[in-house]
Motif scaffolding. Structure first.
Motif, PDB file in Angstrom:
ATOM      1  N   CYS A 226      61.440 -35.706 -14.012  1.00  0.00           N
ATOM      2  CA  CYS A 226      60.706 -34.589 -13.420  1.00  0.00           C
ATOM      3  C   CYS A 226      59.246 -34.535 -13.869  1.00  0.00           C
ATOM      4  CB  CYS A 226      61.395 -33.263 -13.745  1.00  0.00           C
ATOM      5  SG  CYS A 226      62.990 -33.064 -12.916  1.00  0.00           S
ATOM      6  N   ALA A 227      58.765 -35.608 -14.471  1.00  0.00           N
ATOM      7  CA  ALA A 227      57.352 -35.678 -14.846  1.00  0.00           C
ATOM      8  C   ALA A 227      56.656 -36.890 -14.243  1.00  0.00           C
ATOM      9  CB  ALA A 227      57.220 -35.715 -16.369  1.00  0.00           C
ATOM     10  N   GLU A 228      57.369 -37.693 -13.442  1.00  0.00           N
ATOM     11  CA  GLU A 228      56.834 -38.990 -13.025  1.00  0.00           C
ATOM     12  C   GLU A 228      56.135 -39.006 -11.668  1.00  0.00           C
ATOM     13  OE1 GLU A 228      59.123 -42.763 -14.671  1.00  0.00           O
ATOM     14  OE2 GLU A 228      60.512 -41.376 -13.681  1.00  0.00           O
ATOM     15  N   LEU A 229      56.518 -38.141 -10.762  1.00  0.00           N
ATOM     16  CA  LEU A 229      56.034 -38.253  -9.392  1.00  0.00           C
ATOM     17  C   LEU A 229      54.587 -37.786  -9.255  1.00  0.00           C
ATOM     18  CD1 LEU A 229      59.189 -36.877  -7.538  1.00  0.00           C
ATOM     19  CD2 LEU A 229      58.545 -39.273  -7.888  1.00  0.00           C
ATOM     20  N   ASP A 230      53.811 -38.516  -8.451  1.00  0.00           N
ATOM     21  CA  ASP A 230      52.440 -38.112  -8.161  1.00  0.00           C
ATOM     22  C   ASP A 230      52.122 -38.482  -6.709  1.00  0.00           C
ATOM     23  OD1 ASP A 230      51.893 -40.865  -8.118  1.00  0.00           O
ATOM     24  OD2 ASP A 230      51.221 -40.867 -10.202  1.00  0.00           O
TER      25      ASP A 230
ATOM     26  N   GLY B 281      61.875 -16.818   3.079  1.00  0.00           N
ATOM     27  CA  GLY B 281      62.922 -17.700   3.553  1.00  0.00           C
ATOM     28  C   GLY B 281      62.775 -19.136   3.104  1.00  0.00           C
ATOM     29  N   VAL B 282      61.644 -19.487   2.517  1.00  0.00           N
ATOM     30  CA  VAL B 282      61.459 -20.819   1.937  1.00  0.00           C
ATOM     31  C   VAL B 282      61.732 -20.712   0.439  1.00  0.00           C
ATOM     32  CG1 VAL B 282      59.906 -22.755   1.563  1.00  0.00           C
ATOM     33  CG2 VAL B 282      59.736 -21.416   3.669  1.00  0.00           C
ATOM     34  N   LEU B 283      62.682 -21.484  -0.042  1.00  0.00           N
ATOM     35  CA  LEU B 283      63.062 -21.434  -1.454  1.00  0.00           C
ATOM     36  C   LEU B 283      62.310 -22.497  -2.237  1.00  0.00           C
ATOM     37  CD1 LEU B 283      66.945 -21.069  -1.050  1.00  0.00           C
ATOM     38  CD2 LEU B 283      65.264 -19.250  -1.463  1.00  0.00           C
ATOM     39  N   PHE B 284      61.608 -22.063  -3.282  1.00  0.00           N
ATOM     40  CA  PHE B 284      60.912 -22.980  -4.188  1.00  0.00           C
ATOM     41  C   PHE B 284      61.636 -22.970  -5.531  1.00  0.00           C
ATOM     42  CE2 PHE B 284      57.736 -21.885  -1.094  1.00  0.00           C
ATOM     43  CZ  PHE B 284      56.999 -23.055  -0.925  1.00  0.00           C
ATOM     44  N   ILE B 285      61.950 -24.143  -6.033  1.00  0.00           N
ATOM     45  CA  ILE B 285      62.633 -24.282  -7.323  1.00  0.00           C
ATOM     46  C   ILE B 285      61.783 -25.153  -8.229  1.00  0.00           C
ATOM     47  CG2 ILE B 285      64.651 -25.212  -8.516  1.00  0.00           C
ATOM     48  CD1 ILE B 285      66.305 -24.575  -6.043  1.00  0.00           C
ATOM     49  N   ASP B 286      61.509 -24.653  -9.434  1.00  0.00           N
ATOM     50  CA  ASP B 286      60.933 -25.506 -10.473  1.00  0.00           C
ATOM     51  C   ASP B 286      62.101 -26.207 -11.152  1.00  0.00           C
ATOM     52  OD1 ASP B 286      58.374 -24.700  -9.903  1.00  0.00           O
ATOM     53  OD2 ASP B 286      58.334 -23.135 -11.445  1.00  0.00           O
ATOM     54  N   LEU B 287      62.195 -27.521 -10.927  1.00  0.00           N
ATOM     55  CA  LEU B 287      63.284 -28.305 -11.504  1.00  0.00           C
ATOM     56  C   LEU B 287      62.783 -28.935 -12.800  1.00  0.00           C
ATOM     57  CD1 LEU B 287      66.224 -29.224 -10.942  1.00  0.00           C
ATOM     58  CD2 LEU B 287      65.257 -31.298  -9.913  1.00  0.00           C
ATOM     59  N   ARG B 288      63.516 -28.715 -13.879  1.00  0.00           N
ATOM     60  CA  ARG B 288      63.055 -29.104 -15.214  1.00  0.00           C
ATOM     61  C   ARG B 288      64.015 -30.087 -15.871  1.00  0.00           C
ATOM     62  NH1 ARG B 288      64.611 -24.866 -17.785  1.00  0.00           N
ATOM     63  NH2 ARG B 288      66.250 -25.966 -18.949  1.00  0.00           N
ATOM     64  N   ASP B 289      63.462 -31.133 -16.463  1.00  0.00           N
ATOM     65  CA  ASP B 289      64.245 -31.946 -17.392  1.00  0.00           C
ATOM     66  C   ASP B 289      63.449 -32.049 -18.682  1.00  0.00           C
ATOM     67  OD1 ASP B 289      62.273 -33.846 -16.935  1.00  0.00           O
ATOM     68  OD2 ASP B 289      63.569 -35.263 -15.882  1.00  0.00           O
ATOM     69  N   HIS B 290      63.867 -32.924 -19.594  1.00  0.00           N
ATOM     70  CA  HIS B 290      63.203 -33.034 -20.888  1.00  0.00           C
ATOM     71  C   HIS B 290      61.740 -33.429 -20.755  1.00  0.00           C
ATOM     72  CE1 HIS B 290      62.511 -34.064 -25.084  1.00  0.00           C
ATOM     73  NE2 HIS B 290      62.178 -35.284 -24.733  1.00  0.00           N
ATOM     74  N   TYR B 291      61.401 -34.113 -19.675  1.00  0.00           N
ATOM     75  CA  TYR B 291      60.073 -34.708 -19.561  1.00  0.00           C
ATOM     76  C   TYR B 291      59.057 -33.809 -18.869  1.00  0.00           C
ATOM     77  CZ  TYR B 291      63.010 -38.650 -20.722  1.00  0.00           C
ATOM     78  OH  TYR B 291      63.921 -39.460 -21.349  1.00  0.00           O
ATOM     79  N   GLY B 292      59.501 -32.899 -18.018  1.00  0.00           N
ATOM     80  CA  GLY B 292      58.555 -32.065 -17.310  1.00  0.00           C
ATOM     81  C   GLY B 292      59.195 -31.279 -16.187  1.00  0.00           C
ATOM     82  N   ILE B 293      58.343 -30.841 -15.240  1.00  0.00           N
ATOM     83  CA  ILE B 293      58.786 -29.992 -14.130  1.00  0.00           C
ATOM     84  C   ILE B 293      58.278 -30.561 -12.811  1.00  0.00           C
ATOM     85  CG2 ILE B 293      58.388 -27.740 -13.037  1.00  0.00           C
ATOM     86  CD1 ILE B 293      58.550 -26.448 -15.756  1.00  0.00           C
ATOM     87  N   THR B 294      59.133 -30.545 -11.816  1.00  0.00           N
ATOM     88  CA  THR B 294      58.745 -30.881 -10.444  1.00  0.00           C
ATOM     89  C   THR B 294      59.140 -29.715  -9.534  1.00  0.00           C
ATOM     90  OG1 THR B 294      59.038 -33.270 -10.753  1.00  0.00           O
ATOM     91  CG2 THR B 294      59.079 -32.452  -8.497  1.00  0.00           C
TER      92      THR B 294
END
Length: 592
Positions: free
Chosen positions: A9-13, A35-48
């Protein structure tokens, strides 16, 4: 594609725009924007940021997820509009539109929130430590701890040291704290001990001919908890060297500690010059054997200015043996309001108060003011001002009696004065070696003499030093202080058996007891023991300072609480009857 993720979750650009990706992590935060759902998805490395609208085939499933659910999503990488770019995170230029979702682990209602800065009671944080550890600050602290240990290991290897492991189950030894005892099943009625430190084993390693040893060693001490000390176990960089003197140990460990603080200190100034301060001077100047040198205030003995003076309280005190008057200079503290506040502080700490003098403009230049100044007169107050190097707008505070009765409070008052007057440098790591520790101390109640520091240290002056008053004997013992904390403790070891026997004799251990308790070391010293010395650096405290935390539990993965309890694992716990029977033990209930 991998079962769980193609990227963290920290790699995409922006280079990934148009790609189909798979991410796994925890639902950090959910936002519903029309009606549009936004989720901050988190793992050890970061957030997407991932999103889903009613056009997604899995919109209904995404609507069900809640905070801290562990999920896997597949989706398409899209570029964010320029106005929606988040420069605070590496993935802030993109978002992922969800095409598929799998719930890997749902979560019940949370006892504490991972997102946000809410404060929770320590009991809640420790009981649900696995949730507490998900928070950004805790992830950062634990990563820092791991990186610091890795850096220390590399630096020690670069200096020609090798890492060797020493036993965890061993015999009891006097290290200054209570042992954790472990009953022996095979030897009923006898107990092992968890090591308070690898002290004896690392000395035996030197006798065995290994020139340089180190270890990131677990140590176990049954101690009362403090903010800077764990009540059960801690880790230290333990090292030992053969054929060395005190300065050799200093020259070895300083680049390691200095390098770690430069690497992880966040740009704070790291002192290069580490002064050597005797234990006696540290007590006099700072009221502590772990002084904070970021604060420039040095206390001084001003007894002569009060001897036979008009201030009867101090004058009479000085007629008693072993008493003195100390001054705490307070540059820029010359207001009655501040002086009264510090006097109240001393009373809160259990003392009658602190006398004070402050200097201001007068008819004939700088004039002393305050009750003390009126009692001792202008000649004495001027002599005090000149000794302390003070001037207009400054103040000084005074405490008297036997140093043991006020020294610690004076040291704390010095710290408070430095903080309140803005004298203490906050962006600096200030180190000093405290040396020349007394080998022995006397119990005020019983009069018994015992070791005051490491019992295996070489006395300065060797065997001859042990023929006089034990309280005059100094050891080749040393501590490294940084910003008011003890980080390192060590000594040149006593490798001569006759000196060791005499040293223990002065502390109340006869030769038979020394042979009984330390037989392995005693026997080894009869077969060509080399001169050796070393030290140990507290990993937990180092990381605590680097993380800018004031409580050591913030940098320990699974700490105990203030009562030495593990609330998460329910330890300590009652043994079963079968366990007690195996160990030939019986629990005797405490009587009220």
């Amino acid at each position: 594609m991998h079962a769980y993720r193609s990227h963290t979750c920290a790699e995409l650009d922006k280079s990934n725009v148009g790609d189909t990706v798979r991410l796994s992590g925890w639902v950090h935060r959910i936002r519903d924007h029309g009606g549009v759902l936004f989720i901050d998805l988190r793992d050890h490395y970061g957030i997407t940021q991932v999103l889903c609208d009613p056009d997604s085939p899995v919109f209904a499933e995404v609507e069900k997820v809640r905070s801290e659910w562990c999920i896997r999503i597949d989706g398409n990488v899209k570029a964010r509009a320029d106005s929606l770019i988040n420069p605070k995170i590496p993935t802030g230029e993109i978002e992922v539109f969800i095409r598929d979702i799998e719930v890997l682990g749902s979560a019940n209602e949370l006892p504490l929130m991972v997102f946000g800065d809410q404060e929770y009671p320590e009991e809640t944080r420790l009981r649900y430590r696995y949730l507490d550890l998900r928070r950004e600050e805790m992830q950062r602290n634990m990563t820092l701890r791991s990186d610091v240990i890795a850096s220390i290991r590399r630096r020690m290897w670069d200096k020609g040291f090798r890492e060797y492991q020493t036993p965890i189950i061993t015999a009891s030894s006097p290290e200054g704290a209570r042992d954790f005892l472990v009953p022996s099943r095979l030897h009923p009625g006898k107990f092992y001990a968890l090591p308070q430190a690898p002290q004896l084993f690392k000395q035996l390693i030197m006798v065995s001919g290994f020139d340089k040893y180190f270890q990131i060693a677990p140590c176990f001490r049954d101690e009362d908890p403090r903010a800077d000390r764990s009540p059960t176990d801690f880790y230290q960089l333990d090292l030992e060297m053969s054929f060395v003197e005190q300065q050799d140990v200093f020259d070895t460990i300083q680049p390691v500690i200095e390098g770690v603080f430069e690497e992880f200190g966040g740009g704070h100034k790291v002192d290069k010059h580490w002064p050597h301060i005797s234990y006696r001077d540290a007590a006099l100047w700072y009221g502590s054997d772990k002084p904070d040198l970021r604060n420039p205030i040095k206390m001084q003995d001003v007894s002569e200015h009060f001897r036979g003076s008009g201030f009867a309280i101090f004058a009479k005190l000085l007629e008693q043996d072993g008493t003195e008057i100390r001054a705490i200079p307070a540059p820029t503290g010359g207001s009655r309001k501040f002086c009264d506040r510090m006097n109240a502080y001393a009373q809160k700490e259990g003392l009658p108060g602190m006398g004070y003098i402050f200097w201001r403009d007068g008819e004939n230049g700088v004039e002393a003011a305050g009750p003390l100044a009126k009692n001792i007169g202008p000649e004495r107050t001027e002599a005090i001002r000149l000794q302390l190097g003070l001037g207009k707008g400054d103040a000084a505070f005074f405490l008297g009696g036997k140093p043991s009765s006020f020294e610690a409070v004076a040291g704390r008052a010095r710290n408070v004065i430095g903080e309140e007057l803005g004298l203490t440098e906050k962006d600096r790591y200030a180190f000093c070696w405290v040396v020349d520790f007394p080998m022995y101390e006397k119990d005020d109640e019983t009069g018994a003499v015992d070791f005051s520091h490491n019992p295996f240290s070489m006395p300065q002056g060797g065997r001859d030093a042990l023929d006089g008053d034990p309280l005059d004997v100094l050891g080749f013992q040393y501590d490294l202080a940084c910003n008011g904390y003890e980080l390192v403790s060590g000594a040149i070891r006593n490798h001569k058996l006759d000196i060791m026997i005499k040293a223990f004799e002065l502390a109340g251990y006869d030769e038979a007891e020394v042979h009984k308790r330390f037989g392995g070391l005693v026997n080894a010293f009869q077969y060509g023991a080399p001169p050796h010395g070393g030290c140990a650096a507290g990993i937990d405290r180092i990381v605590m300072l680097l993380a800018d935390e004031i409580n050591i539990r913030e940098v320990i993965m699974f700490p105990m609480n203030q009562r030495a309890e593990d609330l998460m694992m329910n330890a300590p716990s009652e043994p079963t009857s079968d366990q007690l029977m195996d160990l030939s033990l019986r629990v005797i209930e405490q009587q009220d």
